[in-house]
Design an enzyme around this catalytic site. Sequence first.
Site, mmCIF file in Angstrom:
data_model
loop_
_atom_site.group_PDB
_atom_site.id
_atom_site.type_symbol
_atom_site.label_atom_id
_atom_site.label_comp_id
_atom_site.label_asym_id
_atom_site.label_seq_id
_atom_site.Cartn_x
_atom_site.Cartn_y
_atom_site.Cartn_z
ATOM 1 N N CYS A 89 -23.020 -17.751 45.285
ATOM 2 C CA CYS A 89 -21.668 -17.950 44.757
ATOM 3 C C CYS A 89 -20.646 -16.992 45.355
ATOM 4 O O CYS A 89 -19.453 -17.254 45.317
ATOM 5 C CB CYS A 89 -21.674 -17.809 43.233
ATOM 6 N N GLN A 157 -30.376 -19.931 36.580
ATOM 7 C CA GLN A 157 -29.096 -19.352 36.176
ATOM 8 C C GLN A 157 -28.830 -19.601 34.693
ATOM 9 O O GLN A 157 -28.220 -18.768 34.020
ATOM 10 C CB GLN A 157 -27.968 -19.937 37.015
ATOM 11 N N HIS A 339 -15.613 -24.171 40.042
ATOM 12 C CA HIS A 339 -16.348 -23.218 40.859
ATOM 13 C C HIS A 339 -16.953 -23.931 42.067
ATOM 14 O O HIS A 339 -18.126 -24.311 42.049
ATOM 15 C CB HIS A 339 -17.437 -22.583 39.985
ATOM 16 N N CYS A 369 -20.894 -12.775 40.058
ATOM 17 C CA CYS A 369 -22.356 -12.828 40.079
ATOM 18 C C CYS A 369 -22.811 -13.805 41.141
ATOM 19 O O CYS A 369 -22.098 -14.751 41.483
ATOM 20 C CB CYS A 369 -22.906 -13.205 38.711
#
Length: 383
Positions: A89, A157, A339, A369
């Site tokens: 990410c 996650q 995102h 993160c």
Amino acid sequence: MNEAYIVEALRTPVGRKNGGLSAAHPADLGAHVLGELVRRTGIDPAAVEDVVFGCVDTVGPQAGDIARTCWLAAGLPETVPGVTVDRQCGSSQQALHFAAQAVLSGTADLVVAGGVQNMSMVPISQAMLAGRELGHDTPFSGSKGWSQRYGSREVSQFLGAEQIAARWEITREEMEEYALTSHRRAAAAVDAGRFDGQIVPCEGVAADEGPRRDTTTAKMAALKTLVEGGRLTAALASQISDGAAALLVASPRAVREHALTPIARVHHLSARGGDPIEMLSAPIPATAHALGRTGMSIGDFDVIEINEAFASVALAWIKETGADPARVNPNGGAIALGHPLGATGAVLMTKLLYELARTGGRRGLQTMCEGGGQANVTIVEMV
């Protein structure tokens, strides 16, 4: 030591899953912001020494070094190389780090950083299927070394976000209030035109598609949790999205020679690792590391951007650092705005710089993160 300046930053709107940007080839999404970056700055594109782009799941249309493909798809000089970065990410935040480090070291004067991701066209599941064809359910399956170190614990996650909520004693209700605030802030920012200057309309889309104006905590409370017995729901997680962003990084010499006007100076760059099973808590030690290296405190920052991968991630970070919530994601975060994985780091930096300029703020901090239990921290100072 040299200085590294950010001269320009811009982005496409962030498109919702299967929304207005979903049919755009990733190379064209990236090309769109690269072409506008060249136009706005007025630089000779042949003077750019490298294009560093973040992208996750580089399969299908995102394969083949998408950084290079985006540059060429924009009709820009073939003499300029490109390289694609995958730090999950944080990929395009790391792309900015690599670009700034090249300038700081004196080995380059003009570098483009950014990222691109079309999650509608290349779903995460597609990359996982490619792994299964090789006999691996996850990137870790079949690794003797991994199994010896971490056993057979599931790497997820979702489970990581749940562990964080439990460890920092964050309730579902707290997270729902946080998510509602993210949507409200994002909607207010759109209505006030705060994103207009940073967004390059693309595929007929001129505004971020993610904010849900009609959401309520009551609607969120009716959703099922992501894992049985958990606290998190889809409303408390970042949205699957499409988009691209790009920044121009320049040395003092490039600023002079190309008559550029810097926006900000890169003050600090770092990345740290943490528990890969809990996975998403690494921004906490990474921020502590950055503050220790710079001698700064969390109160020194006028604007802070932390990626809202899940509400628990941002809330745990706020609790641990003591950051003022009013300064954190002031125009909403990924819960509302989306995102687009490999592009998000550059999107957050673009939002951060424009908000500092709008409010007259001086310093900003960005962290997020990342898969594998990692986190980047970038500190910038306006000039």
